[in-house]
Design an enzyme around this catalytic site. Structure first.
Site, PDB file in Angstrom:
ATOM      1  N   ASP A  23     -57.957  38.976  35.444  1.00 39.19           N
ATOM      2  CA  ASP A  23     -57.192  39.820  36.360  1.00 39.19           C
ATOM      3  C   ASP A  23     -57.785  41.217  36.525  1.00 39.19           C
ATOM      4  O   ASP A  23     -57.400  41.949  37.439  1.00 39.19           O
ATOM      5  CB  ASP A  23     -55.741  39.938  35.873  1.00 39.19           C
ATOM      6  CG  ASP A  23     -54.985  38.635  36.035  1.00 39.19           C
ATOM      7  OD1 ASP A  23     -55.366  37.846  36.912  1.00 39.19           O
ATOM      8  OD2 ASP A  23     -54.028  38.404  35.277  1.00 39.19           O
TER       9      ASP A  23
ATOM     10  N   LEU B  71     -59.841  26.204  38.123  1.00 45.24           N
ATOM     11  CA  LEU B  71     -61.254  26.046  38.479  1.00 45.24           C
ATOM     12  C   LEU B  71     -61.960  27.397  38.519  1.00 45.24           C
ATOM     13  O   LEU B  71     -63.128  27.507  38.148  1.00 45.24           O
ATOM     14  CB  LEU B  71     -61.401  25.355  39.843  1.00 45.24           C
ATOM     15  CG  LEU B  71     -61.504  23.830  39.858  1.00 45.24           C
ATOM     16  CD1 LEU B  71     -60.460  23.147  39.006  1.00 45.24           C
ATOM     17  CD2 LEU B  71     -61.450  23.301  41.281  1.00 45.24           C
ATOM     18  N   GLN B  72     -61.261  28.415  39.026  1.00 50.10           N
ATOM     19  CA  GLN B  72     -61.906  29.717  39.211  1.00 50.10           C
ATOM     20  C   GLN B  72     -62.218  30.410  37.883  1.00 50.10           C
ATOM     21  O   GLN B  72     -63.271  31.002  37.730  1.00 50.10           O
ATOM     22  CB  GLN B  72     -61.067  30.624  40.100  1.00 50.10           C
ATOM     23  CG  GLN B  72     -59.749  31.096  39.535  1.00 50.10           C
ATOM     24  CD  GLN B  72     -58.770  31.574  40.612  1.00 50.10           C
ATOM     25  OE1 GLN B  72     -58.910  32.637  41.190  1.00 50.10           O
ATOM     26  NE2 GLN B  72     -57.768  30.748  40.873  1.00 50.10           N
ATOM     27  N   ARG B  73     -61.312  30.317  36.926  1.00 54.70           N
ATOM     28  CA  ARG B  73     -61.547  31.066  35.701  1.00 54.70           C
ATOM     29  C   ARG B  73     -62.357  30.283  34.680  1.00 54.70           C
ATOM     30  O   ARG B  73     -62.802  30.837  33.670  1.00 54.70           O
ATOM     31  CB  ARG B  73     -60.216  31.543  35.096  1.00 54.70           C
ATOM     32  CG  ARG B  73     -59.409  30.453  34.442  1.00 54.70           C
ATOM     33  CD  ARG B  73     -58.091  31.004  33.912  1.00 54.70           C
ATOM     34  NE  ARG B  73     -57.546  30.101  32.916  1.00 54.70           N
ATOM     35  CZ  ARG B  73     -56.316  30.166  32.435  1.00 54.70           C
ATOM     36  NH1 ARG B  73     -55.486  31.094  32.873  1.00 54.70           N
ATOM     37  NH2 ARG B  73     -55.911  29.318  31.528  1.00 54.70           N
TER      38      ARG B  73
END
Lengths: 419, 419
Positions: A144, A298-300
């Protein structure tokens, strides 16, 4: 010199590079056997300390520890579990001391975000408030990018590279299809309160007309009429429209556009599914054919497209944490300090945990364009170096070859403790 | 020797490597200037031919054509538009001949999937049925991998590599979080009728307990009770459960689990959103905390993690199409022929279009385990070579550096034609 063991644990949502920080901690500790004995990892974060479920990392080979640098996720298990206050839950702190004493632990390294910094801060106070000598150092981590003081947070650069790459690729795709099919594509990304990941999508747009054309930040109240007008104008000009949207956008009544009603252990609403909500709105009001994607984990976890800068910083911060401990520090966090944008230069400074715990850093207003739908040049200057460089993992059988550690437990010495 | 110009166009959903086929066609044609004049690309597929909207690829530099090999999407625009039958829409075919005559086109290369093969097949019949001499060659392409005769379809290997990589990464993530948070992760992938992409997810699971633990194929009727029992057993054994699900799974009444009601130009229902449906089911019936992702266009556009095998085959098939044309062929498609699994060896054979158009190839039953929830060793042997090798694009400013062609139009010679 006194030799003390170290405790290391991972907390909160994991990232593509948190294990690189773990490697930084463990490899650096191994270089200082005169001061640091073994590094015990908590199985599932602080829970491993409370339940005396410790992993003996000294049983892992140097090769496997090195492989952590290219392995996403939390190798020792993470947790969403926050220590209560010392005043109301003194027994938790007494238990921690009991476990630390039993295993001769003098160093506490906690690898997490803002909520985890609070846990680390509480442990750091054990010396002063309960007389147990421990040095607690927080190793920053959060996709974040919302920790204060540090210029950026390990984990973020790699998510940023992933979402910018993915929305560029999807944007090329939609542009190909727009004549007879999909005109609007929506990618939902993480970032519950802070729009840093959404902003990173914007890096994919380097030339006029290139997607993403619209970004929806959690910092900007969602204005349906203005949004629909912007989509319409974009499709009329470029025949397609690519949109990056934060999972956390809220309407003018302050409600999340999509809310499942679930809450996580920290009391945050669990979000997801704003992309289909936006897609439906576009279809109902404008009639355009759409596609949407929700990248979610998927992104992290996308270590295959990690930022080299991010991997280097994650490792360096793990290393710096151990060096700060060896220098006698307590209740601090190594933080990235930016020295220049271009060429990008950085070093590591020391942040007091009292100023880190439970503080969230939002996007500055001047990083968002006046209409609220894109990023400014100032934002690009900030973000661009964070996604620089590729650091591909090795592949085996066509797939990334990630390590699974043995994770052997340290023999228990104490009675069971109920969480 | 007679010199004729060539027409090349891209059709249907685009892929990470369809432009590599375009490069294969254009570069090979450029080597044979004694037979092939210019390659005109149809802007947006066959629509470019019908509307005389032709792109002069001879105005693109050799460098930019080479860059197509690492650029996803359809560089000339694609379309979802199927020619009607010659009997009912003779004017469409007369128009094609008019355009081909006006631009001296003797070669027709159509780059697409099953529906597009039908269009190519119809054009191939112009010689016989309408006396216009043209050689129509279909260049196979579809992420769905459902074309007959060819051992595999360009575009599929790269999606397969992307989904297997992604679900492995997400699986590591969920395993880290399972103690106190997410226990079930669901990735929705493409594949409307054929489960090839879903099957590819299964490659990520190489050891016992490693996700994905459950695959839901469109070829297997969704059995809610059996599925929930399997999820429960998996979570009880491994503390987490990773699921790959096809967008096209149907319930026992034959209905898609998630249906938006939209239909595309070919009359197929537009799907999406089965992952949240499955997630809700898991939560309602088993109470597990979940996360879900819908990869959508991200999967088929993910050139950054393309399969080297796939890129090579895509290029080779474009090249072979031109060579078949030069050898005087019509109404054929170059097809991949597998010579051996390990070491993987392949060559290119010739498939008659009459046997390709409108035929879908589903997963053989012996590629799916008896319980219907995973892939067999036979399936692994088939899939594994298709994801082999990495072929990274160049990066600039931290992002893949994809080419946008100039796409300059050929001067129109004819009156307008209403589609």
């Amino acid at each position: 010199m006194t030799v003390k063991n170290a405790f290391y644990a991972q907390s909160g949502g994991v990232t593509a590079v948190i294990n690189a920080s773990a490697a930084g901690v463990i490899e650096t500790a191994r270089l200082h056997g005169d001061r640091i004995g073994k590094v015990y990892a908590g199985r599932n974060g602080i829970i491993g300390a409370l339940t005396e479920d410790l992993i003996d990392t000294s049983l892992e080979s140097a090769e496997d520890i090195a492989r952590l640098k290219h392995t996403p996720s939390g190798a020792f298990g993470s947790c969403r579990y926050k220590l209560k206050s010392l005043e109301t839950h003194r027994e938790q702190y007494e238990r921690l001391i009991e476990v630390f004493k039993a295993h001769d632990i003098g160093y506490f390294f906690y690898n997490g975000g803002g909520d985890s910094a609070d846990t680390c801060y509480k442990v750091a106070q054990l010396s002063e408030k309960m007389g147990y000598p421990i040095q607690a150092i927080h190793v920053p981590k959060t996709v974040d990018n919302d920790l204060p003081i540090t210029d950026c947070c390990p984990g973020f650069g790699s998510v940023a590279k992933y979402v910018a790459t993915s929305i560029r690729e999807a944007g090329y795709d939609v542009a190909s299809m727009a004549k007879t099919s999909t005109k609007v594509f929506i990618l939902e990304v993480m970032g519950r309160h802070a729009g840093w990941i959404t902003a990173a999508c914007g890096l994919a747009s380097e030339a006029a007309g290139e997607g993403p054309h619209i970004l929806l930040f959690p910092e900007v109240e969602f204005d349906e009429a203005a949004f629909l007008a912007k989509v319409k104008a974009t499709v009329e000009q470029y025949d397609h429209c690519v949109i990056g949207v934060s999972e956390g956008i809220k309407n003018q009544q302050g409600q999340f556009l999509s809310e499942t009603g679930l809450k996580d252990a920290f009391g945050h609403a669990q979000l997801g599914g704003v992309a289909p909500t936006i897609a439906q709105l576009v279809k109902d009001k404008l009639g355009y054919k759409y596609h949407w994607a929700v990248a979610d984990y998927l992104q992290r976890a996308a270590r295959h497209i990690a930022s080299k800068t991010d991997v280097e910083q994650a490792y360096a911060l793990g290393k710096a944490a151990v060096e700060m401990a060896l220098a006698g520090k307590n209740s601090v966090m190594p933080a990235i300090r930016r020295l220049s944008d271009a060429p990008y230069q950085w070093d590591i400074a020391e942040a007091p945990l009292s100023q880190v715990a439970n503080v969230e850093k939002f996007m500055p207003r001047d990083f968002i364009t006046e209409d609220g739908f894109h990023i400014t040049e100032a934002c690009r200057r900030y973000l661009s170096p964070l996604i620089a460089g590729e650091d591909y993992p090795p592949f085996r059988n066509g797939l990334p070859d990630y390590v699974r550690l043995k994770n052997l437990a340290v023999a228990r010495k104490l009675a069971e403790f109920k969480l």
